[in-house]
Design an enzyme around this catalytic site. Sequence first.
Site, PDB file in Angstrom:
ATOM      1  N   ASP A   1      23.013  -6.487  -9.184  1.00 30.90           N
ATOM      2  CA  ASP A   1      22.891  -5.228  -8.446  1.00 30.90           C
ATOM      3  C   ASP A   1      22.321  -5.466  -7.045  1.00 30.90           C
ATOM      4  O   ASP A   1      21.257  -6.060  -6.891  1.00 30.90           O
ATOM      5  CB  ASP A   1      21.991  -4.264  -9.225  1.00 30.90           C
ATOM      6  CG  ASP A   1      22.129  -2.823  -8.767  1.00 30.90           C
ATOM      7  OD1 ASP A   1      22.479  -2.589  -7.596  1.00 30.90           O
ATOM      8  OD2 ASP A   1      21.882  -1.920  -9.591  1.00 30.90           O
TER       9      ASP A   1
ATOM     10  N   SER B   1      21.234   5.668 -11.289  1.00 30.88           N
ATOM     11  CA  SER B   1      20.896   5.578  -9.874  1.00 30.88           C
ATOM     12  C   SER B   1      20.018   6.772  -9.469  1.00 30.88           C
ATOM     13  O   SER B   1      18.955   6.982 -10.052  1.00 30.88           O
ATOM     14  CB  SER B   1      22.180   5.499  -9.045  1.00 30.88           C
ATOM     15  OG  SER B   1      21.929   5.020  -7.748  1.00 30.88           O
TER      16      SER B   1
ATOM     17  N   HIS C   1      25.933  -2.456  -9.920  1.00 30.44           N
ATOM     18  CA  HIS C   1      25.256  -1.153  -9.952  1.00 30.44           C
ATOM     19  C   HIS C   1      25.876  -0.165 -10.939  1.00 30.44           C
ATOM     20  O   HIS C   1      25.346   0.931 -11.118  1.00 30.44           O
ATOM     21  CB  HIS C   1      25.266  -0.548  -8.538  1.00 30.44           C
ATOM     22  CG  HIS C   1      24.290   0.557  -8.327  1.00 30.44           C
ATOM     23  ND1 HIS C   1      22.932   0.397  -8.500  1.00 30.44           N
ATOM     24  CD2 HIS C   1      24.466   1.853  -7.956  1.00 30.44           C
ATOM     25  CE1 HIS C   1      22.310   1.537  -8.239  1.00 30.44           C
ATOM     26  NE2 HIS C   1      23.212   2.441  -7.921  1.00 30.44           N
TER      27      HIS C   1
END
Length: 258
Positions: free
Chosen positions: A202, A80, A230
């Site tokens: 996601d 991320s 995610h």
Amino acid sequence: MSLWRETRGSGPDLVLLHGWGLSSGIWGAFAERLTAHYRVTLIDLPGLGRSAPAGDMSLMAVVDALLDRAPEAAHWLGWSLGGQLALAVAERAPERVRSLSLIAANPCFVARDDWPCAMVPEVYDAFVASLDGNETRTLQRFTALQTRGSTTARDELKRLKSVLAAAEPQALAPALRLLESDLRPALAGLNIPLQLILGAADQLVPVELATRAEGVNSRLVVHILEQSAHLPFVSHSEDVLIMLNALISEVDSVDAAR
């Protein structure tokens, strides 16, 4: 800027960078498994986990601080926001990055006219605005988005909630602003082994990114994990380990043959 760091295991150096609002604790059992094969360096981002808040939270200041705490030459794995930062590290000091693995990371997290495969600006701006006095609610909403659509959503949510408690409220907004960086030029210029691992479900980093990212850098290898959101390293840890090991083994074999 002083960042907390911990090194475990033995073998080729591997740096792990976590995502927004969290700490290195999010890696959990995944990091422990990696220590059987690698010398793993865990770094907490500024103001998150055990790292103190920093006065200068510009992208380059954070990148320089990461390089100060990282091994001289290592494989890098970023998830991320950590993926964006690892990408910026590779652009600034490519000689120190042996390979780059990005998990659920977008080189341009906020959508642009020429980059629709990202978070809509209005949604991102709403997250930023909601942090003013509503940190808890904002983080709860963010964790819900991260787990939606995953086959292991309950376990992921439990993991996220246990790590969120370590976030410093005053550090959340500056860290979130880092996601505004457009690192597509950085991705385009890389000439190192690199891969991108995406979750098909996601909600934060759309799977449509795959084709766009491949178009930015033809060296990039993209993997898509079905029924993953995610946090692929939680829902599909075995698959992610195989992908990571394969890339690192390839690099190490080439280096050994020289």
